[in-house]
Design a protein around this motif. Sequence first.
Motif, PDB file in Angstrom:
ATOM      1  N   PRO A  41       0.826  -1.213   0.000  1.00  0.00           N
ATOM      2  CA  PRO A  41       0.000   0.000   0.000  1.00  0.00           C
ATOM      3  C   PRO A  41       0.858   1.260   0.000  1.00  0.00           C
ATOM      4  CG  PRO A  41      -0.857  -1.587   1.555  1.00  0.00           C
ATOM      5  CD  PRO A  41       0.458  -2.129   1.077  1.00  0.00           C
ATOM      6  N   GLY A  42       0.540   2.180  -0.897  1.00  0.00           N
ATOM      7  CA  GLY A  42       1.257   3.448  -0.959  1.00  0.00           C
ATOM      8  C   GLY A  42       2.624   3.371  -1.611  1.00  0.00           C
ATOM      9  N   LYS A  43       2.989   2.196  -2.118  1.00  0.00           N
ATOM     10  CA  LYS A  43       4.307   2.044  -2.738  1.00  0.00           C
ATOM     11  C   LYS A  43       4.158   1.621  -4.194  1.00  0.00           C
ATOM     12  CE  LYS A  43       6.893   0.930   1.431  1.00  0.00           C
ATOM     13  NZ  LYS A  43       7.883   0.003   2.052  1.00  0.00           N
ATOM     14  N   GLU A  44       5.217   1.828  -4.953  1.00  0.00           N
ATOM     15  CA  GLU A  44       5.223   1.407  -6.344  1.00  0.00           C
ATOM     16  C   GLU A  44       5.379  -0.111  -6.439  1.00  0.00           C
ATOM     17  OE1 GLU A  44       7.104   5.415  -8.444  1.00  0.00           O
ATOM     18  OE2 GLU A  44       8.134   3.493  -8.603  1.00  0.00           O
ATOM     19  N   ARG A  45       4.913  -0.641  -7.550  1.00  0.00           N
ATOM     20  CA  ARG A  45       5.082  -2.060  -7.799  1.00  0.00           C
ATOM     21  C   ARG A  45       6.571  -2.395  -7.920  1.00  0.00           C
ATOM     22  NH1 ARG A  45       1.853  -3.550 -12.701  1.00  0.00           N
ATOM     23  NH2 ARG A  45       3.683  -2.789 -13.845  1.00  0.00           N
ATOM     24  N   GLU A  46       6.944  -3.530  -7.365  1.00  0.00           N
ATOM     25  CA  GLU A  46       8.348  -3.936  -7.316  1.00  0.00           C
ATOM     26  C   GLU A  46       8.517  -5.300  -7.960  1.00  0.00           C
ATOM     27  OE1 GLU A  46      11.730  -4.744  -3.841  1.00  0.00           O
ATOM     28  OE2 GLU A  46       9.608  -4.867  -3.374  1.00  0.00           O
TER      29      GLU A  46
ATOM     30  N   ALA B 121       2.413  -7.377   1.211  1.00  0.00           N
ATOM     31  CA  ALA B 121       2.061  -6.759  -0.069  1.00  0.00           C
ATOM     32  C   ALA B 121       1.091  -7.657  -0.809  1.00  0.00           C
ATOM     33  CB  ALA B 121       3.306  -6.541  -0.924  1.00  0.00           C
ATOM     34  N   ALA B 122       0.536  -7.132  -1.886  1.00  0.00           N
ATOM     35  CA  ALA B 122      -0.171  -7.959  -2.853  1.00  0.00           C
ATOM     36  C   ALA B 122       0.866  -8.469  -3.850  1.00  0.00           C
ATOM     37  CB  ALA B 122      -1.246  -7.159  -3.561  1.00  0.00           C
ATOM     38  N   TYR B 123       0.844  -9.772  -4.079  1.00  0.00           N
ATOM     39  CA  TYR B 123       1.821 -10.393  -4.961  1.00  0.00           C
ATOM     40  C   TYR B 123       1.141 -10.810  -6.262  1.00  0.00           C
ATOM     41  CZ  TYR B 123       5.355 -10.481  -1.339  1.00  0.00           C
ATOM     42  OH  TYR B 123       6.290 -10.112  -0.401  1.00  0.00           O
ATOM     43  N   TYR B 124       1.780 -10.470  -7.358  1.00  0.00           N
ATOM     44  CA  TYR B 124       1.234 -10.734  -8.679  1.00  0.00           C
ATOM     45  C   TYR B 124       2.232 -11.518  -9.522  1.00  0.00           C
ATOM     46  CZ  TYR B 124      -1.797  -6.788  -7.437  1.00  0.00           C
ATOM     47  OH  TYR B 124      -2.681  -5.940  -6.811  1.00  0.00           O
ATOM     48  N   CYS B 125       1.718 -12.356 -10.390  1.00  0.00           N
ATOM     49  CA  CYS B 125       2.563 -12.929 -11.424  1.00  0.00           C
ATOM     50  C   CYS B 125       2.122 -12.348 -12.769  1.00  0.00           C
ATOM     51  CB  CYS B 125       2.515 -14.451 -11.445  1.00  0.00           C
ATOM     52  SG  CYS B 125       0.935 -15.196 -11.860  1.00  0.00           S
ATOM     53  N   ALA B 126       3.071 -12.314 -13.672  1.00  0.00           N
ATOM     54  CA  ALA B 126       2.816 -11.751 -14.988  1.00  0.00           C
ATOM     55  C   ALA B 126       3.574 -12.554 -16.034  1.00  0.00           C
ATOM     56  CB  ALA B 126       3.228 -10.287 -15.036  1.00  0.00           C
TER      57      ALA B 126
END
Length: 122
Positions: free
Chosen positions: A41-46, A92-97
């Motif tokens: 939250p409040g941070k850029e995607r890493e 964090a929320a973790y995403y795969c792409a």
Amino acid sequence: EVRLVESGGGLVQSGGSLRLSCTGSGFNIDDYAIGWFRQAPGKEREGILCISRRIGTRNLAGSLKGRFTITSDSAKNTVYLQMNSLKPEDTAAYYCAADIERSDCSGTLTYWGQGTQVTVSS
């Protein structure tokens, strides 16, 4: 249709481990670069880690110091993110792409999952 579904997130205590899964459908993961990313939250995607047949694996974030590992299982069309020694700052929320062109996960990948939440308590 290319689709990615993440799973395995949850609440874990500091120092614990989790394994996230990213299961693909509509494509063969061996033909694509698959990356794991996170956004607090409040941070850029890493970016975290990337895996592809062309490059093997690539660390997208130098701060992890070997705590996270990316692997793949072609038979299950799934990429995993093993996370050890978790810290509250890993929350964090973790995403795969996935992307068929960007074999090293550079830039913005084309296909994204919906994300899975990881919360690390102190």
